[in-house]
Design an enzyme around this catalytic site. Sequence first.
Site, PDB file in Angstrom:
ATOM      1  CG  ASP A 206      -1.709   1.045   1.246  1.00  0.00           C
ATOM      2  OD1 ASP A 206      -3.188   1.158   0.745  1.00  0.00           O
ATOM      3  OD2 ASP A 206      -1.279   2.599   1.696  1.00  0.00           O
TER       4      ASP A 206
ATOM      5  CD  GLU B  99      -0.473   5.777   2.282  1.00  0.00           C
ATOM      6  OE1 GLU B  99      -0.871   7.280   1.733  1.00  0.00           O
ATOM      7  OE2 GLU B  99      -1.196   5.309   2.782  1.00  0.00           O
TER       8      GLU B  99
ATOM      9  CG  ASP C 228      -1.725   0.608  -3.910  1.00  0.00           C
ATOM     10  OD1 ASP C 228      -1.004   1.104  -2.723  1.00  0.00           O
ATOM     11  OD2 ASP C 228      -2.630   1.182  -3.476  1.00  0.00           O
TER      12      ASP C 228
ATOM     13  CG  HIS D 266      -4.752   8.274   4.817  1.00  0.00           C
ATOM     14  ND1 HIS D 266      -5.095   7.570   2.679  1.00  0.00           N
ATOM     15  CD2 HIS D 266      -5.512   9.021   5.131  1.00  0.00           C
ATOM     16  CE1 HIS D 266      -6.113   7.970   2.678  1.00  0.00           C
ATOM     17  NE2 HIS D 266      -6.975   8.424   3.830  1.00  0.00           N
TER      18      HIS D 266
ATOM     19  CG  ASP E  14      -3.888   2.168   4.637  1.00  0.00           C
ATOM     20  OD1 ASP E  14      -4.227   2.844   5.592  1.00  0.00           O
ATOM     21  OD2 ASP E  14      -3.511   3.492   4.210  1.00  0.00           O
TER      22      ASP E  14
HETATM   23  P1  AMP Z   1      -4.221   5.286   0.459  1.00  0.00           P
HETATM   24  O1  AMP Z   1      -3.537   3.847   0.529  1.00  0.00           O
HETATM   25  O2  AMP Z   1      -6.248   5.353   0.474  1.00  0.00           O
HETATM   26  O3  AMP Z   1      -3.491   6.158   1.392  1.00  0.00           O
HETATM   27  O4  AMP Z   1      -3.628   6.875  -0.730  1.00  0.00           O
HETATM   28  C1  AMP Z   1      -2.390   6.829  -1.049  1.00  0.00           C
HETATM   29  C2  AMP Z   1      -1.962   7.795  -1.558  1.00  0.00           C
HETATM   30  O5  AMP Z   1      -2.884   8.835  -2.467  1.00  0.00           O
HETATM   31  C3  AMP Z   1      -1.454   8.860  -0.483  1.00  0.00           C
HETATM   32  O6  AMP Z   1      -0.229   8.561  -0.589  1.00  0.00           O
HETATM   33  C4  AMP Z   1      -1.952  10.380  -1.629  1.00  0.00           C
HETATM   34  O7  AMP Z   1      -0.912   9.698  -2.961  1.00  0.00           O
HETATM   35  C5  AMP Z   1      -3.269   9.610  -2.144  1.00  0.00           C
HETATM   36  N1  AMP Z   1      -4.515  10.377  -1.228  1.00  0.00           N
HETATM   37  C6  AMP Z   1      -5.474   9.201  -0.884  1.00  0.00           C
HETATM   38  N2  AMP Z   1      -6.347  10.103  -0.762  1.00  0.00           N
HETATM   39  C7  AMP Z   1      -6.101  11.549  -0.782  1.00  0.00           C
HETATM   40  C8  AMP Z   1      -7.248  12.522  -1.230  1.00  0.00           C
HETATM   41  N3  AMP Z   1      -8.697  12.645  -0.891  1.00  0.00           N
HETATM   42  N4  AMP Z   1      -6.848  13.820  -1.933  1.00  0.00           N
HETATM   43  C9  AMP Z   1      -5.679  13.232  -2.980  1.00  0.00           C
HETATM   44  N5  AMP Z   1      -4.432  12.259  -2.909  1.00  0.00           N
HETATM   45  C10 AMP Z   1      -5.024  11.408  -1.917  1.00  0.00           C
HETATM   46 MG    MG Z   2      -2.577   3.811   2.049  1.00  0.00          MG
END
Ligand code: AMP
Ligand code: MG
Length: 398
Positions: A95, A97, A195, A253, A258
């Site tokens: 996952d 970031e 991803d 996040h 995650d």
């Molecule tokens: P996540 O796995 O949901 O934590 O998201 C992975 C990546 O997607 C994050 O590190 C951000 O770069 C991008 N991301 C996630 N949620 C958002 C959001 N609400 N707005 C903009 N970018 C996001």
């Molecule tokens: Mg994440």
Amino acid sequence: MEGPNSSTWYHDLAQSDLPDDEKRDLVRSLTLLFGKVHQMSRGELVANLKENNLHTGGSRDVLVKRLKNHYRVQKLSSVNVLPSVKFAPYYLVVDFEATCNTVNAPDYPHEIIEFPAVLVSSKDKAIIDTFQSYVRPEINPTLSDFCIQLTGITQATVDAADTFETVLQKFEEWMSRHGLHSSHKCILVTDGPWDMAQFFHGQCKVAGVTYPTWAKRWLNIRKSFRNYYKKRMHYNLKGMLETLGMEFEGRPHCGLDDAKNIARILLVLIEEHAPLHINERLTLKDYRSREKVLLSSATAIVQKRTNGMGDLLERLRNASLACSAPKSSVDCTSPKNTSSQKENDSKERGQHTKAKQEESANEDKAPESSSDSDPNEDEVPILWTNNKFSALRKQEYI
Ligand code: AMP
Ligand code: MG
């Protein structure tokens, strides 16, 4: 027999050496048992699950499914009918970031800033190791306030981190130490297609690193979850956990947290004998090759239906020839403008048409393989999902 696994079980039973009357008796007793399970109150379901040392959390339909599945496995294994659905020995959850802003333009170059992985053994039904490394972004070295707040990753952390190339090397060494892919079959797991198809692919391109073979196929847990529990739409991480009566553990996040939570969902699916197959694939191809393949199959269909005649056929032939022409003379449609992309966008927004739901029956089938190549300037990532291709952006979050 009902349930997403049931057709497999029914097939396994039908194929077994059991005499026909015993098969019939077994189906009859299971049907009766399932009828009783459907009539149980929530309290009775929980008590029965507890008695069988099974997870007791989740919505009522999840509990019903879990108990029925338990009885099915119990009854069939008592007559030595073993499931043909087999798990891979290892599942590797990732996952990433990435750098981001509140609003990201479609061509914003997301760079990976956290590279976590969680290794799950299906035999031990447990997480057996984790990997975590932060990554120093090079195109946008300064993190936005939004990104810091969202991910909890500080500027100092990424400043002190290695570049992607070095981190990828360390990760692959970690994989080798576990014998992943070389000695043990392992399935890569993600929550959604982004991803690999967006972050990892984009990062490999930016860093000038050849896209690794191990990253070309994976299991999108949202799809497996939706198919197994017969849900009408895809659930995000929080939604999947809630459906199973579980709470998010750690910090949302944070890539490693995650990934651990995705692994918790995976472990429930393993416990429930849910089918866990590769269901998405990334092919790196020139736009023109894709257009050519599509046009030649469209030509074949029209030829069959019109007996080889008509204006349309001629137009398709010409278009197909144009796609074989040198790049400078080609005007092929970008996948971003195709109907498949629009469908994918609407899926990301959670707008599911009836047709989409019908297609979901095929989602756990990995598409036919085709030749892959290394990334270069002409190539685009083509995400194969539902045996369809689409380009994608993580624009909308369910
Ligand atoms: P996540 O796995 O949901 O934590 O998201 C992975 C990546 O997607 C994050 O590190 C951000 O770069 C991008 N991301 C996630 N949620 C958002 C959001 N609400 N707005 C903009 N970018 C996001
Ligand atoms: Mg994440």
